[in-house]
Design a protein around this motif. Structure first.
Motif, PDB file in Angstrom:
ATOM      1  N   LYS A  35      -2.913 -11.610   8.610  1.00  0.00           N
ATOM      2  CA  LYS A  35      -3.235 -10.302   9.146  1.00  0.00           C
ATOM      3  C   LYS A  35      -4.183  -9.600   8.186  1.00  0.00           C
ATOM      4  O   LYS A  35      -4.087  -9.759   6.970  1.00  0.00           O
ATOM      5  CB  LYS A  35      -1.970  -9.491   9.360  1.00  0.00           C
ATOM      6  N   PHE A  36      -5.087  -8.810   8.759  1.00  0.00           N
ATOM      7  CA  PHE A  36      -6.035  -8.026   7.977  1.00  0.00           C
ATOM      8  C   PHE A  36      -6.071  -6.607   8.518  1.00  0.00           C
ATOM      9  O   PHE A  36      -5.981  -6.399   9.731  1.00  0.00           O
ATOM     10  CB  PHE A  36      -7.456  -8.617   8.082  1.00  0.00           C
ATOM     11  N   ILE A  37      -6.200  -5.647   7.623  1.00  0.00           N
ATOM     12  CA  ILE A  37      -6.424  -4.254   8.000  1.00  0.00           C
ATOM     13  C   ILE A  37      -7.925  -4.013   7.888  1.00  0.00           C
ATOM     14  O   ILE A  37      -8.527  -4.285   6.845  1.00  0.00           O
ATOM     15  CB  ILE A  37      -5.663  -3.291   7.070  1.00  0.00           C
ATOM     16  N   LYS A  66      -7.912 -12.198  16.458  1.00  0.00           N
ATOM     17  CA  LYS A  66      -7.063 -11.606  17.493  1.00  0.00           C
ATOM     18  C   LYS A  66      -6.788 -10.156  17.127  1.00  0.00           C
ATOM     19  O   LYS A  66      -6.275  -9.870  16.045  1.00  0.00           O
ATOM     20  CB  LYS A  66      -5.753 -12.380  17.602  1.00  0.00           C
ATOM     21  N   LEU A  67      -7.130  -9.251  18.014  1.00  0.00           N
ATOM     22  CA  LEU A  67      -6.886  -7.828  17.801  1.00  0.00           C
ATOM     23  C   LEU A  67      -5.417  -7.534  18.095  1.00  0.00           C
ATOM     24  O   LEU A  67      -4.937  -7.775  19.202  1.00  0.00           O
ATOM     25  CB  LEU A  67      -7.782  -6.993  18.710  1.00  0.00           C
ATOM     26  N   LEU A  68      -4.692  -7.016  17.111  1.00  0.00           N
ATOM     27  CA  LEU A  68      -3.297  -6.644  17.293  1.00  0.00           C
ATOM     28  C   LEU A  68      -3.151  -5.168  17.648  1.00  0.00           C
ATOM     29  O   LEU A  68      -2.190  -4.773  18.294  1.00  0.00           O
ATOM     30  CB  LEU A  68      -2.488  -6.969  16.040  1.00  0.00           C
ATOM     31  N   VAL A  83      -5.876  -6.932  12.647  1.00  0.00           N
ATOM     32  CA  VAL A  83      -6.307  -8.160  13.315  1.00  0.00           C
ATOM     33  C   VAL A  83      -5.622  -9.345  12.657  1.00  0.00           C
ATOM     34  O   VAL A  83      -5.072  -9.235  11.562  1.00  0.00           O
ATOM     35  CB  VAL A  83      -7.842  -8.329  13.272  1.00  0.00           C
ATOM     36  N   GLU A  84      -5.695 -10.468  13.335  1.00  0.00           N
ATOM     37  CA  GLU A  84      -5.101 -11.703  12.828  1.00  0.00           C
ATOM     38  C   GLU A  84      -6.154 -12.798  12.909  1.00  0.00           C
ATOM     39  O   GLU A  84      -6.891 -12.880  13.892  1.00  0.00           O
ATOM     40  CB  GLU A  84      -3.897 -12.043  13.708  1.00  0.00           C
ATOM     41  N   ALA A 109      -3.289  -8.253   4.743  1.00  0.00           N
ATOM     42  CA  ALA A 109      -2.086  -7.446   4.944  1.00  0.00           C
ATOM     43  C   ALA A 109      -0.862  -8.346   5.050  1.00  0.00           C
ATOM     44  O   ALA A 109      -0.967  -9.507   5.436  1.00  0.00           O
ATOM     45  CB  ALA A 109      -2.229  -6.609   6.213  1.00  0.00           C
ATOM     46  N   MET A 110       0.298  -7.787   4.722  1.00  0.00           N
ATOM     47  CA  MET A 110       1.564  -8.508   4.793  1.00  0.00           C
ATOM     48  C   MET A 110       2.548  -7.708   5.636  1.00  0.00           C
ATOM     49  O   MET A 110       2.515  -6.483   5.622  1.00  0.00           O
ATOM     50  CB  MET A 110       2.188  -8.666   3.402  1.00  0.00           C
TER      51      MET A 110
END
Length: 128
Positions: A35-37, A66-68, A83-84, A109-110
């Motif tokens: 995951k990324f911010i 992938k947009l979360l 996003v992932e 991100a975690m």
């Protein structure tokens, strides 16, 4: 033994696409989406161009991303998304796609679960 037999005898060292082995990768189980911010800011002078591009593209993410979730600030060109992605290629494409109009900061991100596991290992190592 032919090279083809050696490859099939050691599938854990071959990359998923059948190309040459990659150092340090024991098997294909290493793949796990991260995951990324993604934070962005834009100047008011870019507002018209940002609106045009967003309306034209729908803000779709590049392949491999992938947009979360995505949130926009009211009254400005500021916001963030989570996003992932399995690697940074798509993340780089996202930054490049909007980099002419917005400044972007992207951070790994975690989840709480992942952070808890990392902290547990850290505390265990310190108590030895």
């Amino acid at each position: 033994m032919s090279a083809a037999h050696r490859i099939h005898d050691a599938p854990h060292t071959i990359s998923d696409d059948g190309s040459a082995p990659r150092a340090g990768i024991a098997n294909s189980d290493w793949r796990r989406a991260m995951k990324f911010i993604v934070q962005w800011n834009g100047l008011p002078t870019a507002e018209h161009s940002v609106i045009e591009r967003f309306m034209k593209t729908g803000g779709n993410t590049p392949d491999g991303v992938k947009l979360l979730g995505r949130w926009h600030a009211i009254g400005g060109l500021h916001g963030f998304a989570v996003v992932e992605a399995e690697d940074t290629r798509g993340i780089s494409a996202l930054a490049l796609e909007w980099g002419d109009l917005l400044t972007m900061s992207i951070f790994p991100a975690m989840t709480d679960e992942d952070l808890g596991a990392a902290l547990g290992k850290h505390l265990a190592a310190r108590s030895k």
